[in-house]
Design an enzyme around this catalytic site. Sequence first.
Site, PDB file in Angstrom:
ATOM      1  N   GLN A  98       0.926  -1.195   0.203  1.00  0.00           N
ATOM      2  CA  GLN A  98       0.203  -0.146   0.050  1.00  0.00           C
ATOM      3  C   GLN A  98       0.980   1.183  -0.018  1.00  0.00           C
ATOM      4  O   GLN A  98       1.725   1.412   0.292  1.00  0.00           O
ATOM      5  CB  GLN A  98      -1.414   0.313   1.400  1.00  0.00           C
ATOM      6  CG  GLN A  98      -0.143  -0.438   2.921  1.00  0.00           C
ATOM      7  CD  GLN A  98      -1.130  -0.341   3.337  1.00  0.00           C
ATOM      8  OE1 GLN A  98      -1.105   1.150   3.911  1.00  0.00           O
ATOM      9  NE2 GLN A  98      -1.435  -2.127   4.666  1.00  0.00           N
ATOM     10  N   HIS A 100      -0.200   6.098   0.754  1.00  0.00           N
ATOM     11  CA  HIS A 100      -0.853   6.736   1.268  1.00  0.00           C
ATOM     12  C   HIS A 100      -0.691   8.674   0.980  1.00  0.00           C
ATOM     13  O   HIS A 100       0.680   8.505  -0.153  1.00  0.00           O
ATOM     14  CB  HIS A 100      -0.384   7.310   2.877  1.00  0.00           C
ATOM     15  CG  HIS A 100      -0.468   5.996   3.100  1.00  0.00           C
ATOM     16  ND1 HIS A 100      -1.497   5.068   3.706  1.00  0.00           N
ATOM     17  CD2 HIS A 100       0.216   5.150   4.281  1.00  0.00           C
ATOM     18  CE1 HIS A 100      -1.934   3.869   4.244  1.00  0.00           C
ATOM     19  NE2 HIS A 100      -0.628   4.081   4.544  1.00  0.00           N
ATOM     20  N   GLU A 135       3.230   8.475   7.821  1.00  0.00           N
ATOM     21  CA  GLU A 135       2.718   8.152   9.305  1.00  0.00           C
ATOM     22  C   GLU A 135       4.361   7.306   9.966  1.00  0.00           C
ATOM     23  O   GLU A 135       5.143   7.679   9.170  1.00  0.00           O
ATOM     24  CB  GLU A 135       2.154   6.967   9.462  1.00  0.00           C
ATOM     25  CG  GLU A 135       2.938   5.756   7.675  1.00  0.00           C
ATOM     26  CD  GLU A 135       1.839   4.187   7.723  1.00  0.00           C
ATOM     27  OE1 GLU A 135       0.178   4.862   8.217  1.00  0.00           O
ATOM     28  OE2 GLU A 135       1.938   3.105   7.535  1.00  0.00           O
ATOM     29  N   HIS A 264       4.697   0.331   0.785  1.00  0.00           N
ATOM     30  CA  HIS A 264       5.437  -0.218   1.816  1.00  0.00           C
ATOM     31  C   HIS A 264       4.591  -1.423   2.214  1.00  0.00           C
ATOM     32  O   HIS A 264       2.743  -1.677   1.829  1.00  0.00           O
ATOM     33  CB  HIS A 264       5.518   0.709   2.956  1.00  0.00           C
ATOM     34  CG  HIS A 264       4.431   0.980   3.787  1.00  0.00           C
ATOM     35  ND1 HIS A 264       3.997   2.636   2.851  1.00  0.00           N
ATOM     36  CD2 HIS A 264       3.466   0.597   4.561  1.00  0.00           C
ATOM     37  CE1 HIS A 264       2.744   2.790   3.581  1.00  0.00           C
ATOM     38  NE2 HIS A 264       2.344   1.722   4.624  1.00  0.00           N
ATOM     39  N   ARG A 283      -4.051   0.250  -2.694  1.00  0.00           N
ATOM     40  CA  ARG A 283      -3.414  -0.935  -2.343  1.00  0.00           C
ATOM     41  C   ARG A 283      -3.522  -0.660  -3.678  1.00  0.00           C
ATOM     42  O   ARG A 283      -3.768  -1.060  -4.860  1.00  0.00           O
ATOM     43  CB  ARG A 283      -4.587  -1.863  -1.704  1.00  0.00           C
ATOM     44  CG  ARG A 283      -4.894  -1.359  -0.248  1.00  0.00           C
ATOM     45  CD  ARG A 283      -5.837  -2.648   0.341  1.00  0.00           C
ATOM     46  NE  ARG A 283      -6.694  -2.386   1.811  1.00  0.00           N
ATOM     47  CZ  ARG A 283      -7.293  -1.764   1.647  1.00  0.00           C
ATOM     48  NH1 ARG A 283      -7.961  -0.546   1.006  1.00  0.00           N
ATOM     49  NH2 ARG A 283      -7.716  -1.394   3.495  1.00  0.00           N
TER      50      ARG A 283
END
Length: 404
Positions: A98, A100, A135, A264, A283
């Site tokens: 996935q 982001h 993140e 990642h 994804r």
Amino acid sequence: MELLDNPVRAYAWGSRTVIPDLLGREVPSPHPQAEMWLGAHPADSSHLVHADGGRTSLLDALGADPKQLLGPERSERWASTLPYLLKVLAADEPLSLQAHPSLEQAKVGFAREEAAALARDASNRNYKDANHKPELICALTEFHALVGFRDPAATVRLLRALEVPELASHGELLAAQPDADGLRALFTTWITLPQAVLDTLVPALQDGCVKLAGDDGEFSTEARTTLELSERYPGDAGVLAALLLNRVTIEPGEALYLPAGNLHAYLSGAGIEIMANSDNVLRGGLTPKHVDVPELLRVLDFHSTPPPIVAGKPDGDWMRYDTPAEEFLLRRFDGAPGTSVAVPDGGPRILLCTAGAACVRALRGELEVGRGASLWLSATDVDVTIEPRAEGTQLFLASDGLVV
């Protein structure tokens, strides 16, 4: 300062031991427990536990009095919301491949899907909100992941070492263009292969990996990981895509920072994860869930980078994990009885105890926290101190990144 009661999310890739053990519950749990969320995400908010036993959703509390809980300046800066989400993550199996989106990509994508009247919980929805999701994950145990695109020259060596005839031409194309454009071309080719081709190519790849996995050569770990992924997801294009990524192992106390566009997949391990308060995921495979290849290609960053490992740096009595993200900052404290440690002030904070126990004192009282317990500290909770009650006490502190 109040105790928090936090939701636990049950996903198939989760652990039956890590989170239940942290919370002092039945081990093993009846179902895998993958994530504990600490924060005010609209999908699953923590609850404040009042002294009288009553409970209030943190999301509702922030909505009712954002200036008091966040502070006037941060209430304005973060539009009366908590800008970060803290998680305990426990993976016994690989998560999906996935990435982001950036903030601008998230705003555009969310507006597009809203205009199309796509239900927020639709299985083919990409953008659950208009926020980005940088993140950071700090390992509690040895933690394994695939993170970011590997140097193309190393990937060419890997593809040649596999000696898979069906992949030979692909490797030579990358060798002829060992840069971001070459990675984009190869990734796009692999991720869009017809299923009939994948059903032949992935088994051929498995045969090549068996040889490399059996020695201690340069790519033995990558070969073993590929075999594990192909056994879980036979015929999945994500197995091929995983060949292009850095295979990383970090030790407890080390962290990984994942900016927008970083492809990642977490493979296994437990960690403390902090991110901007978003649930946007694009994804690319290794999952039965929705995969939108054109949208994924729009958000991916194909530049190869070294593994983005972040080492904590001393910050008084704490270790601090710096990132470029304004929305969050993670700190870690490790201590023993006989010390008194100040909790950094500034804005809304969440304190989580992952080992041992401590007494947390503020101007308006004190609370005892043991392993698995967490506290909400609002902007008005200042001059807070921690006194460890046991050897090996460990706490994590989440705040926004405006604290310096």
